[in-house]
Scaffold this active site. Sequence first.
Site, PDB file in Angstrom:
ATOM      1  N   ASP A 402       6.852 -17.014  14.128  1.00  0.00           N
ATOM      2  CA  ASP A 402       7.272 -16.557  15.552  1.00  0.00           C
ATOM      3  C   ASP A 402       6.711 -15.281  15.500  1.00  0.00           C
ATOM      4  O   ASP A 402       6.270 -14.525  14.613  1.00  0.00           O
ATOM      5  CB  ASP A 402       8.455 -16.667  15.806  1.00  0.00           C
ATOM      6  CG  ASP A 402       8.938 -16.351  17.192  1.00  0.00           C
ATOM      7  OD1 ASP A 402       8.378 -16.369  18.071  1.00  0.00           O
ATOM      8  OD2 ASP A 402      10.237 -16.011  17.281  1.00  0.00           O
ATOM      9  N   GLU A 405       1.955 -13.144  18.176  1.00  0.00           N
ATOM     10  CA  GLU A 405       0.944 -12.758  19.444  1.00  0.00           C
ATOM     11  C   GLU A 405      -0.013 -11.410  18.649  1.00  0.00           C
ATOM     12  O   GLU A 405      -1.090 -11.401  19.101  1.00  0.00           O
ATOM     13  CB  GLU A 405       1.354 -12.363  20.600  1.00  0.00           C
ATOM     14  CG  GLU A 405       2.036 -13.659  21.271  1.00  0.00           C
ATOM     15  CD  GLU A 405       3.470 -13.960  20.430  1.00  0.00           C
ATOM     16  OE1 GLU A 405       3.970 -13.185  19.919  1.00  0.00           O
ATOM     17  OE2 GLU A 405       3.907 -15.278  20.350  1.00  0.00           O
ATOM     18  N   ASP A 480       9.602 -19.265  24.896  1.00  0.00           N
ATOM     19  CA  ASP A 480      10.764 -19.002  25.443  1.00  0.00           C
ATOM     20  C   ASP A 480      10.883 -19.641  26.854  1.00  0.00           C
ATOM     21  O   ASP A 480      10.987 -18.748  27.924  1.00  0.00           O
ATOM     22  CB  ASP A 480      11.174 -17.642  25.379  1.00  0.00           C
ATOM     23  CG  ASP A 480      11.416 -17.005  24.003  1.00  0.00           C
ATOM     24  OD1 ASP A 480      11.535 -18.036  23.134  1.00  0.00           O
ATOM     25  OD2 ASP A 480      11.198 -15.776  23.807  1.00  0.00           O
TER      26      ASP A 480
HETATM   27  C1  GLC Z   1      11.746 -15.407  20.014  1.00  0.00           C
HETATM   28  C2  GLC Z   1      11.452 -16.595  19.841  1.00  0.00           C
HETATM   29  C3  GLC Z   1      12.733 -17.669  19.741  1.00  0.00           C
HETATM   30  C4  GLC Z   1      13.675 -16.966  18.814  1.00  0.00           C
HETATM   31  C5  GLC Z   1      13.682 -15.564  18.886  1.00  0.00           C
HETATM   32  C6  GLC Z   1      14.790 -15.031  17.980  1.00  0.00           C
HETATM   33  O1  GLC Z   1      12.181 -15.136  21.359  1.00  0.00           O
HETATM   34  O2  GLC Z   1      10.619 -17.250  20.862  1.00  0.00           O
HETATM   35  O3  GLC Z   1      12.542 -18.947  19.582  1.00  0.00           O
HETATM   36  O4  GLC Z   1      14.872 -17.778  18.880  1.00  0.00           O
HETATM   37  O5  GLC Z   1      12.447 -14.968  18.892  1.00  0.00           O
HETATM   38  O6  GLC Z   1      13.996 -15.102  16.581  1.00  0.00           O
END
Ligand code: GLC
Length: 821
Positions: A402, A405, A480
């Site tokens: 995650d 980017e 998200d």
């Molecule tokens: C980002 C991710 C989400 C995750 C959060 C905390 O917002 O897109 O899926 O739960 O980070 O790690």
Amino acid sequence: MHTSEEIHPDQVGAEHTQAYRSLGPVTGSISHEAGVTVHGEAGNLSLWRLSPQVLRIACALQADSAQMVPTEALIPQQPQEDWEVTDYQSKLVVRTGAFHVALDKETLSVQIRQGSEQDYGEYSFSFSGSRLRCRGKLKEEAAIFGLGETTGYLNKRGDRYTMWNSDVLDPHVPDMESLYQSIPLLIHHSAEGSLGLFIDHPGRMTIDMRESNDYYDVETMNGEMDLYIIAGKDLRGVVTSYTGLTGRMQMPPLWSLGYQQSRFSYMNQEEVLDLARTFRAKQIPCDAIYLDIHYMDHYKVFSFDPVQFPDPQGMIEELKEMGLRIVPIVDPGVKMDEGYTIYEEGLAERHFCKFADGEAYIGNVWPGPSVFPDFTEKRTREWWGALHRFYVEHGISGIWNDMNEPSVFNSPTKTMDEEVVHGNNGQPRTHGDLHNIYGMLMCKATKEGLDTLLEGERSFVLTRAGYAGIQRYAAVWTGDNRSYWQHMEMFMAMGMNLGLSGVAFCGADVGGFMHHASGELLVRWTQLGAFTPFFRNHSAIETRQQEPWTFGEQVEEICRTFIELRYSLLPYLYSLFHEAAQTGLPVMRPLVLEYPQDERTFNLSDQFLLGNQMLVAPIYRPGAEHRSVYLPEGVWYDYWTGSRYEGGRPYLARAGLDRIPLFVKSGAVIPMTSGLQHTGEAVWSKLNVHIYGRGTEGHDGQVLAGEYMLYEDDGISRAYQTGEFSCLHISFEEADGVLEVNTSYNHTDEAVAGNERELLFTIHQLSFVPVRIVGLSEVPSLPHLEVQTAGWYYDRQGHHLSVKVPFRAGHEHGVKISVNG
Ligand code: GLC
């Protein structure tokens, strides 16, 4: 929060208005072994032919286009060597394979054809400062697909996108020109044919189909552009060729096709174990639980919080006994913390991103000030990959990447400084030039690291950021989203376009991430999710919990039914994943892929096909129990009631809360299984093959034929890559008063298919009443059939014929069933 001040006349930013001029006139051309380079006064371009369908055109203002190196998106290609350049008065004509490229000597614009019929477009290049623009013609009747993960509808015509991977927590609305992934693939499609244009450019790029009805503009900011013209006969051809260039996924572990449960965050070990026990107690199938950032010690990647997760090993083993896996999140940001081995090791070995003067790039993410591995460097990827030993030793084989980017909280641009210089294996480039590929290279590091460490077991990587080719390393979830009905709807077009852009394994947070789900939304979204390639329920901190049992018994019951249906469909679904791994064709398909001539499918954004035999039309409005469904040509049956529909027109489908409008095509062969709580293994000992016949009404005497290739392997190891898999070909033919079903192995490996199994055929919509089945006896009821090893039963009311045959897997054991009326 923005106010209307944003549109105050004095605030409106000046658009780039400088004049553009062409790269010409031509000053010379050079044919080299594998291609041709043409120089113009202001720039140059090089052409290569990579296959009968693919032409590469690299264009540069300052750089030498002949030296432009394809990015990691591409699987290395060998250019073809047959070139012929003819110099005419106003044109240079380049002939290679079936391609005929006419280059205008005044402007360097190119026109591409194959033969006199196939027009693969005109591309004119121009520039303004360091902006390089390619303008392509938009045919009036063409729809545009692809472009990966974008908001909006299926047909992208009329939209504008900026390829710039961005962490977007704001609601994903049509104004969002950039999301987490950038896949610069535009597929032009009309009833006459399809054409793909892939622009291999990981820096900022805009694709504008909004300004004009007649053309679109692709613009890069650094004076370079690398185009691939993909001359597919049709959409399938383009997707296959594009994935030939950028690669296809490997077979994922079967467990990653199961239902998965996530939350930001399950806070401690006991909560995770309770969650798992609840799934099992409630008999809701589930294969994986995700650990979000709270599992870590102060958000340090490659660690467990010693207080909240004191015995991760024990927890993981206990979960494994329940048939459940753990997928922990791993972000790229490494906490700057003396004494933290990963930080210190990375620093000592110079693995982190830095500016040209050697100063480290520091950005704030969850752990506070952090440094970021330079994934453009092979040696850093290897280092990062090897760090996954920590997880593998805990029994983990799936990782969730995650924030890649990368997202940076305290940066004005919300990402890494564009001035950072990536090592890029000896060819340094700025972050600005490589931004969009950073996340994918993180996944490459993760995937390759896991594959080395897992010694033959399959790995699974899930990612938020990605670039063209991401399918080789990771499944994609769309970031998200929110618990909005609109976001549930939006995923359909997004998932279909991701599929056309090579990413077959994708899904959205079921139930929505931000905001608060309702029971009804969760039901409807779980119904949709059951048919999407990746099926995970995930929600954000401080939002309403949304596990399937949160909203009372009715919601729980319906969610269970649909999760069970997903598991029943695994044999069908797994074979579709195999097809995607082989050909690149998506699992979740827009109708236009299968019905490319039917213009009514060109912007059908809210229904999709699972493979080519099932049509899914989710309900995505609160309170709705009806919706319009377009059924393309052919005969379709309502999956639930068996009602027959003549395709080629829309219908009003009814679906109370416990149903989703679901249709199966006459001629379909759908292998299903039942009764799973988790995926276990992929050789299903009990298979029920559903066959959909001609029906008793309206058939015109013609023969109906159908087939399916059931792919099976052990679901977990990589032995399938060396032949340990089996393909069972199931086909049938139905004519007046006769039905013949044949199964035979096209490929079989004893290790996979050498077991005893039970094979039950359920023939729906038989056009006649069966009287005799060669070699089998009729039994008085379905329960009789259940306890017998062979026989048949005909349900006169429902017109279902059930046939059970003794079946042993292995190539010599195909079966043939002849039914006579
Ligand atoms: C980002 C991710 C989400 C995750 C959060 C905390 O917002 O897109 O899926 O739960 O980070 O790690």
